[in-house]
Design a protein around this motif. Structure first.
Motif, PDB file in Angstrom:
ATOM      1  N   GLU A   1      59.776  53.469  69.397  1.00 54.78           N
ATOM      2  CA  GLU A   1      58.290  53.516  69.054  1.00 54.78           C
ATOM      3  C   GLU A   1      57.783  52.766  67.992  1.00 54.78           C
ATOM      4  N   SER A   2      59.159  52.687  67.521  1.00 57.49           N
ATOM      5  CA  SER A   2      58.988  51.373  66.518  1.00 57.49           C
ATOM      6  C   SER A   2      58.571  50.064  67.216  1.00 57.49           C
ATOM      7  N   TYR A   3      59.207  49.433  67.615  1.00 54.51           N
ATOM      8  CA  TYR A   3      58.670  47.734  68.190  1.00 54.51           C
ATOM      9  C   TYR A   3      57.572  47.797  69.459  1.00 54.51           C
ATOM     10  N   GLN A   4      57.313  49.533  69.183  1.00 54.99           N
ATOM     11  CA  GLN A   4      55.667  49.009  69.750  1.00 54.99           C
ATOM     12  C   GLN A   4      54.188  49.349  68.686  1.00 54.99           C
ATOM     13  N   ARG A   5      54.900  49.855  67.377  1.00 51.81           N
ATOM     14  CA  ARG A   5      54.100  49.868  66.864  1.00 51.81           C
ATOM     15  C   ARG A   5      53.922  48.457  66.211  1.00 51.81           C
ATOM     16  N   LEU A   6      54.755  47.702  66.112  1.00 47.36           N
ATOM     17  CA  LEU A   6      55.168  46.455  65.698  1.00 47.36           C
ATOM     18  C   LEU A   6      54.457  45.007  66.531  1.00 47.36           C
ATOM     19  N   ALA A   7      53.856  45.743  68.538  1.00 44.60           N
ATOM     20  CA  ALA A   7      53.230  44.821  69.124  1.00 44.60           C
ATOM     21  C   ALA A   7      52.348  45.495  69.337  1.00 44.60           C
ATOM     22  N   ASP A   8      51.703  47.217  68.784  1.00 44.27           N
ATOM     23  CA  ASP A   8      49.937  47.310  68.804  1.00 44.27           C
ATOM     24  C   ASP A   8      49.391  46.659  70.501  1.00 44.27           C
ATOM     25  N   THR A   9      50.798  48.231  71.208  1.00 45.85           N
ATOM     26  CA  THR A   9      50.896  47.951  72.442  1.00 45.85           C
ATOM     27  C   THR A   9      49.307  48.833  73.113  1.00 45.85           C
ATOM     28  N   GLU A  10      48.657  49.952  72.263  1.00 49.71           N
ATOM     29  CA  GLU A  10      47.406  50.192  72.771  1.00 49.71           C
ATOM     30  C   GLU A  10      46.261  48.887  73.159  1.00 49.71           C
ATOM     31  N   SER A  11      46.065  48.231  71.357  1.00 47.22           N
ATOM     32  CA  SER A  11      45.470  47.030  71.600  1.00 47.22           C
ATOM     33  C   SER A  11      45.413  45.772  73.187  1.00 47.22           C
ATOM     34  N   VAL A  12      47.007  45.843  73.217  1.00 45.29           N
ATOM     35  CA  VAL A  12      47.244  44.638  74.319  1.00 45.29           C
ATOM     36  C   VAL A  12      46.711  45.212  75.453  1.00 45.29           C
ATOM     37  N   CYS A  13      47.011  46.812  76.078  1.00 51.15           N
ATOM     38  CA  CYS A  13      46.962  47.495  76.907  1.00 51.15           C
ATOM     39  C   CYS A  13      45.100  47.581  77.624  1.00 51.15           C
ATOM     40  N   ALA A  14      44.502  47.796  76.047  1.00 49.87           N
ATOM     41  CA  ALA A  14      43.120  47.588  76.473  1.00 49.87           C
ATOM     42  C   ALA A  14      42.850  46.426  76.967  1.00 49.87           C
ATOM     43  N   SER A  15      43.743  45.263  76.178  1.00 47.49           N
ATOM     44  CA  SER A  15      42.998  43.806  76.543  1.00 47.49           C
ATOM     45  C   SER A  15      43.430  43.206  78.339  1.00 47.49           C
ATOM     46  N   VAL A  16      45.055  44.018  78.527  1.00 43.71           N
ATOM     47  CA  VAL A  16      44.650  43.665  79.873  1.00 43.71           C
ATOM     48  C   VAL A  16      43.637  44.830  81.315  1.00 43.71           C
ATOM     49  N   VAL A  17      43.627  46.003  80.985  1.00 41.16           N
ATOM     50  CA  VAL A  17      42.955  47.004  81.242  1.00 41.16           C
ATOM     51  C   VAL A  17      41.277  46.555  81.616  1.00 41.16           C
ATOM     52  N   ALA A  18      40.867  45.658  79.957  1.00 44.81           N
ATOM     53  CA  ALA A  18      39.096  45.269  80.704  1.00 44.81           C
ATOM     54  C   ALA A  18      39.346  43.964  81.050  1.00 44.81           C
ATOM     55  N   SER A  19      40.358  42.777  81.338  1.00 44.87           N
ATOM     56  CA  SER A  19      40.979  41.130  81.893  1.00 44.87           C
ATOM     57  C   SER A  19      40.604  42.194  83.808  1.00 44.87           C
TER      58      SER A  19
ATOM     59  N   THR B   1      67.916  42.942  46.129  1.00 45.16           N
ATOM     60  CA  THR B   1      69.336  42.775  46.481  1.00 45.16           C
ATOM     61  C   THR B   1      69.328  41.825  47.470  1.00 45.16           C
ATOM     62  N   LYS B   2      68.418  41.337  48.111  1.00 49.32           N
ATOM     63  CA  LYS B   2      67.831  39.529  48.460  1.00 49.32           C
ATOM     64  C   LYS B   2      68.096  40.735  50.213  1.00 49.32           C
ATOM     65  N   GLU B   3      67.855  42.138  50.712  1.00 54.45           N
ATOM     66  CA  GLU B   3      67.512  42.861  51.667  1.00 54.45           C
ATOM     67  C   GLU B   3      65.794  42.258  52.294  1.00 54.45           C
ATOM     68  N   LEU B   4      66.378  41.597  53.383  1.00 53.58           N
ATOM     69  CA  LEU B   4      64.705  41.625  53.463  1.00 53.58           C
ATOM     70  C   LEU B   4      63.705  43.273  54.425  1.00 53.58           C
ATOM     71  N   ALA B   5      62.639  43.204  54.022  1.00 55.24           N
ATOM     72  CA  ALA B   5      62.184  44.592  54.256  1.00 55.24           C
ATOM     73  C   ALA B   5      60.868  44.414  54.278  1.00 55.24           C
ATOM     74  N   LEU B   6      60.068  43.788  55.847  1.00 50.25           N
ATOM     75  CA  LEU B   6      58.628  43.985  55.896  1.00 50.25           C
ATOM     76  C   LEU B   6      58.454  44.641  55.923  1.00 50.25           C
ATOM     77  N   CYS B   7      57.449  44.468  57.004  1.00 52.14           N
ATOM     78  CA  CYS B   7      56.141  45.888  57.338  1.00 52.14           C
ATOM     79  C   CYS B   7      55.921  46.660  58.513  1.00 52.14           C
ATOM     80  N   LEU B   8      55.421  47.550  58.856  1.00 52.84           N
ATOM     81  CA  LEU B   8      55.847  48.013  60.320  1.00 52.84           C
ATOM     82  C   LEU B   8      54.115  48.508  60.412  1.00 52.84           C
ATOM     83  N   GLY B   9      53.564  47.330  60.825  1.00 51.77           N
ATOM     84  CA  GLY B   9      51.620  47.978  61.224  1.00 51.77           C
ATOM     85  C   GLY B   9      51.026  47.699  59.957  1.00 51.77           C
ATOM     86  N   GLY B  10      51.502  46.225  59.073  1.00 56.05           N
ATOM     87  CA  GLY B  10      50.385  45.504  58.220  1.00 56.05           C
ATOM     88  C   GLY B  10      51.507  43.808  57.926  1.00 56.05           C
TER      89      GLY B  10
END
Length: 363
Positions: free
Chosen positions: A77-95, A309-318
């Protein structure tokens, strides 16, 4: 009971099961007049265009599960947030609705298997988060030719979709391997822009100097400018050198950046870790306060190296960007048409072109 267990074992093995309601992983495991639901059971009714949105979500979920297998750590589920599944699939449906793309339902079972078995070398976080890996689904066929309207790269036959002037975009040719490039036009698949030339991906043992990418199917990492096989154990310099599910762990956190490291099994969500040892799997970092692997940061939280601590922590959904007092903080993505510095500013369905965010998945 024994018969039901036999059916489940056949499904997990990838065999076809001819029982309504039987567990399944894809349509190929169900009778021809049935389909596999997102919940994983065979139901009456063959897949059709009516199931396009559900099918796209299933394909993206399959990619998310594969990313989780390759990088470990978090949940699909966290990886799906990273990819924004809903926006991608809305584009596929429109195409599909506008004829720029065709959905072939009878090929969807094969599509799921293709995505489920993608080599981890092809599963870069950039390619995954931008939805590019959906092009590997043979159930989605591009219909737009060069010079015609498009909503995403998936619409274009042998080319890419230029949306720099807005939606919808225009299909254009890739730069062929061996030809000059400047980064403004993508190189053809299988090549990378290196030193202003589109260069073919390198195989095992070949040079990957100057940004040439190792071929995804080779399951290789670029080490000292050569593509070498990923390893399950032993000395490493970065996580790319280790097999899927492994982390490149720093053996002495008090030592400098050149301290010895080795490939070890990555720690998962909420498992104990040593801050600064880089033991956690994908989309995780070792939180200093708890000494446990915790998710990347959320909106409003500090990011990049939140604990020092130099541990890389980026953002989920931002995006991770400078906020007040020049502190790196998780913020909303930049909206289309607004100023940006890099593709990451514009989110998974956008890109930074000429320092302005554009939409790459029109809907």
């Amino acid at each position: 009971m024994r018969a039901w267990l036999t059916v489940m074992m056949m499904a997990l093995a990838g065999c076809s099961v001819q029982v309504t309601g039987a567990p399944c992983q894809d349509d190929l495991q169900c009778p021809s007049a049935q389909r596999c639901t997102p919940e994983g059971s065979c139901v009456a009714g063959a897949r059709s265009e009516e199931h396009l949105l559900e099918s796209c979500r299933t394909a993206m979920e399959t990619l998310a599960r594969r990313a989780d297998q390759c990088y470990g750590g978090m949940t699909p589920e966290s990886y799906q947030r990273l990819a924004d599944t809903e926006s991608v699939c809305a584009s596929v449906v429109a195409s599909v609705q506008t004829g720029r793309q065709t959905f072939v339902p009878e090929r969807f079972g094969a599509c799921v298997r293709q995505l489920r078995d993608l080599p981890c070398g092809a599963m870069t976080l950039d390619d995954f988060s931008q939805g590019n890996l959906l092009a590997r689904c043979e159930a989605l066929e591009p219909q737009a030719t060069e010079g015609n309207p498009c909503g995403s790269n998936l619409d274009c036959q042998g080319g890419w979709c230029d949306t720099s002037t807005g939606c919808t975009g225009v299909c254009k040719r890739y730069v062929p391997a061996g030809k000059g490039c400047d980064g403004s036009v993508p190189c053809q698949p299988g090549s990378t822009c290196s030193l202003n030339v589109c260069r073919a991906h390198a195989n095992l043992g070949e040079s990957c100097a100057w940004g040439v990418r190792c071929a995804p199917e080779a399951n290789a990492a670029c080490v000292d400018n050569a593509c070498v096989a990923r390893k399950a154990s032993g000395v490493c310099k970065s996580a790319d050198e280790c097999e899927p599910g492994q982390a490149c762990v720093k053996l002495n956190v008090a030592a400098g950046s050149d301290a010895p490291r080795e490939c070890r099994p990555a720690r998962g969500l909420d498992e104990p870790c040593t801050p600064g040892a880089f033991e956690c799997g994908g989309l995780l970092y070792c939180e200093a306060a708890t000494a446990r692997c915790r998710p990347w940061r959320e909106h409003g939280q500090t990011c990049y190296d939140p604990d020092g601590t130099k541990e890389l922590a980026l953002c989920l959904g931002g995006r991770c960007a400078f906020g007040a007092f020049l502190q790196l903080v998780c913020q909303q993505y930049v909206a289309p048409g607004e100023a940006c510095l890099m593709d990451g500013d514009c989110g998974p369905t956008g890109a930074c072109r000429n320092k302005v965010c554009i939409t790459t998945w029109c809907r």
